[in-house]
Design a protein around this motif. Structure first.
Motif, PDB file in Angstrom:
ATOM      1  N   ILE A  32      80.500  51.516   6.239  1.00  0.00           N
ATOM      2  CA  ILE A  32      80.152  52.909   5.976  1.00  0.00           C
ATOM      3  C   ILE A  32      78.654  53.041   5.731  1.00  0.00           C
ATOM      4  N   GLY A  33      78.125  54.235   5.956  1.00  0.00           N
ATOM      5  CA  GLY A  33      76.707  54.478   5.731  1.00  0.00           C
ATOM      6  C   GLY A  33      76.348  54.488   4.250  1.00  0.00           C
ATOM      7  N   LYS A  34      75.064  54.311   3.988  1.00  0.00           N
ATOM      8  CA  LYS A  34      74.581  54.228   2.601  1.00  0.00           C
ATOM      9  C   LYS A  34      74.829  55.523   1.839  1.00  0.00           C
ATOM     10  N   PHE A  48      84.170  48.062   0.565  1.00  0.00           N
ATOM     11  CA  PHE A  48      83.137  48.782   1.314  1.00  0.00           C
ATOM     12  C   PHE A  48      81.982  47.851   1.661  1.00  0.00           C
ATOM     13  N   ILE A  49      81.560  47.924   2.901  1.00  0.00           N
ATOM     14  CA  ILE A  49      80.364  47.218   3.355  1.00  0.00           C
ATOM     15  C   ILE A  49      79.385  48.268   3.859  1.00  0.00           C
ATOM     16  N   THR A  50      78.211  48.309   3.253  1.00  0.00           N
ATOM     17  CA  THR A  50      77.257  49.375   3.535  1.00  0.00           C
ATOM     18  C   THR A  50      76.377  49.026   4.725  1.00  0.00           C
ATOM     19  N   ARG A  57      67.110  46.896  12.271  1.00  0.00           N
ATOM     20  CA  ARG A  57      67.765  45.616  12.538  1.00  0.00           C
ATOM     21  C   ARG A  57      68.189  44.903  11.265  1.00  0.00           C
ATOM     22  N   ALA A  58      67.429  45.108  10.200  1.00  0.00           N
ATOM     23  CA  ALA A  58      67.786  44.461   8.933  1.00  0.00           C
ATOM     24  C   ALA A  58      69.112  45.008   8.411  1.00  0.00           C
ATOM     25  N   GLY A  59      69.374  46.280   8.665  1.00  0.00           N
ATOM     26  CA  GLY A  59      70.647  46.860   8.254  1.00  0.00           C
ATOM     27  C   GLY A  59      71.806  46.253   9.009  1.00  0.00           C
ATOM     28  N   VAL A  60      71.607  46.024  10.301  1.00  0.00           N
ATOM     29  CA  VAL A  60      72.643  45.378  11.113  1.00  0.00           C
ATOM     30  C   VAL A  60      72.861  43.947  10.638  1.00  0.00           C
ATOM     31  N   ARG A  83      74.439  52.740  18.769  1.00  0.00           N
ATOM     32  CA  ARG A  83      74.118  51.939  17.587  1.00  0.00           C
ATOM     33  C   ARG A  83      75.392  51.421  16.922  1.00  0.00           C
ATOM     34  N   SER A  84      76.402  52.284  16.831  1.00  0.00           N
ATOM     35  CA  SER A  84      77.668  51.865  16.226  1.00  0.00           C
ATOM     36  C   SER A  84      78.401  50.871  17.102  1.00  0.00           C
ATOM     37  N   ASN A  85      78.331  51.060  18.418  1.00  0.00           N
ATOM     38  CA  ASN A  85      78.956  50.101  19.323  1.00  0.00           C
ATOM     39  C   ASN A  85      78.350  48.711  19.142  1.00  0.00           C
ATOM     40  N   LEU A  86      77.034  48.651  19.041  1.00  0.00           N
ATOM     41  CA  LEU A  86      76.379  47.358  18.843  1.00  0.00           C
ATOM     42  C   LEU A  86      76.714  46.786  17.461  1.00  0.00           C
ATOM     43  N   LEU A  87      76.777  47.659  16.454  1.00  0.00           N
ATOM     44  CA  LEU A  87      77.134  47.205  15.111  1.00  0.00           C
ATOM     45  C   LEU A  87      78.533  46.608  15.091  1.00  0.00           C
TER      46      LEU A  87
END
Length: 341
Positions: A32-34, A48-50, A57-60, A83-87
């Motif tokens: 989920i988003g921050k 939950f994983i933020t 890239r650091a967020g990924v 972006r979500s597909n890559l995540l």
């Protein structure tokens, strides 16, 4: 996996509740988003994983590290942006359930191996609920019960003491073309206050939201309470629990209000309320979506693809002040609010 936005996260919450009820042995992890985590991150029984998209890239990498060495039975891949597909590659799962072909984009199909049923004419919440159908489950009831801490309720009680009928006005959507004109917000506020309601402006701390609130305050005859930038997502939920109605365009606050059981005076022309309006009760919305389709596309809404957004300059001018006053009056009557003459 659904990282954003606030409205969509509220739509996912009933699915979580359904899974917990119908498959109680299932361990649930939500990427989920921050910001969105601040609203629902205390749902019980969920890990939950933020994902902080602001970190790039650091967020990924942070998500990938949190999931390292883990494998899941199923991924509900509920977002189609690239972006979500890559995540989603950070998630190792045997079953990767995604959207049907018609609702896919940005190479979504390359990141899933199963799809939800192909349907049209659905509300966004129902579409998200269908992600559990490949698992042999079906959402038959919709329940949110988003936790609100005592601190938030105490703060809201200080801002809105007593039990006076209250109208919240949340004037801004992140899609600014969905916003109503300042003078129209002011006219509805003046009408509601003349009819005896307590009115409070609400919104986030951003500069555009502050500027819009200031413009409305400059245009009204009698100033409402100004809570813009003073609440948090949880405090906003607490304000809703002390309110009768909310006036808002298609936005996150609309769906938070619906989840809280508050009647929504929804402003719709750029988006179809049957698809993205308040899920539980759309009777108090002004719906000019068909008029917008006829004006900008030259055809009725029934002849354009489901989900089309008509985000054209001036589209919200189709919603007249008198249209919303009529919905306000009808809603007040439904709630049994004795309005001043």
């Amino acid at each position: 996996m659904r990282t954003s936005a606030i409205g969509d996260v509220t739509h996912v919450t009933p699915l979580i509740r359904t899974l917990q009820e119908k498959a109680p042995q299932t361990r649930l992890t939500w990427i989920i988003g921050k910001l969105e985590r601040r609203l629902v991150g205390d749902l019980p029984g969920v890990e939950f994983i933020t994902f902080d998209k602001g970190q790039g890239r650091a967020g990924v990498s942070a998500v990938r590290e949190a999931l390292a060495g883990r494998r899941f039975d199923a991924l509900l891949h509920m977002q189609v942006a690239l972006r979500s597909n890559l995540l989603s590659l950070s998630v190792k799962a045997d079953r990767r359930i995604g959207y049907d072909h018609a609702r896919s984009k940005d190479l979504h199909g390359l990141f899933v191996n199963e799809r939800i049923p192909a349907r049209t004419g659905e509300h966004v919440l129902d579409a998200m609920a269908s992600f559990i159908e490949p698992l042999g489950l079906k959402q038959t009831a919709v329940r949110w019960d988003i936790p609100v801490p005592d601190e938030a309720h105490a703060w809201a009680a200080e801002q809105l003491p007593g039990d006076a009928p209250t109208l919240l006005v949340s004037p801004m959507s992140s899609h600014t073309v969905r916003n109503w004109r300042v003078e129209r917000y002011a006219a509805l506020i003046d009408h509601a206050m003349a009819r005896g309601l307590r009115v409070a402006l609400v919104g986030g701390p951003s500069a555009p939201e502050r500027a819009l609130a200031d413009s409305i305050l400059a245009a009204v005859k009698q100033a409402p309470m100004d809570l813009t930038g003073k609440d948090t997502l949880k405090r906003f939920m607490a304000l809703l629990s002390r309110s009768s109605m909310i006036l808002t365009p298609d936005s996150g606050p609309m769906h938070m209000a619906n989840a809280a059981g508050v009647k929504v005076l929804g402003l719709h022309a750029a988006s179809n309320p049957e698809r993205s309006g308040p899920y539980s009760d759309r009777r108090w919305c002004v719906d000019k979506y068909d008029a917008a389709s006829r004006k900008f596309f030259g055809k009725p809404a029934s002849e354009i693809p489901w989900g089309t957004k008509i985000e054209k300059p001036g589209v919200m001018d189709l919603v007249e002040v008198d249209d919303m006053i009529a919905r306000f009056e009808a809603c007040a009557d439904h709630l049994g609010i004795a309005l001043a003459k």
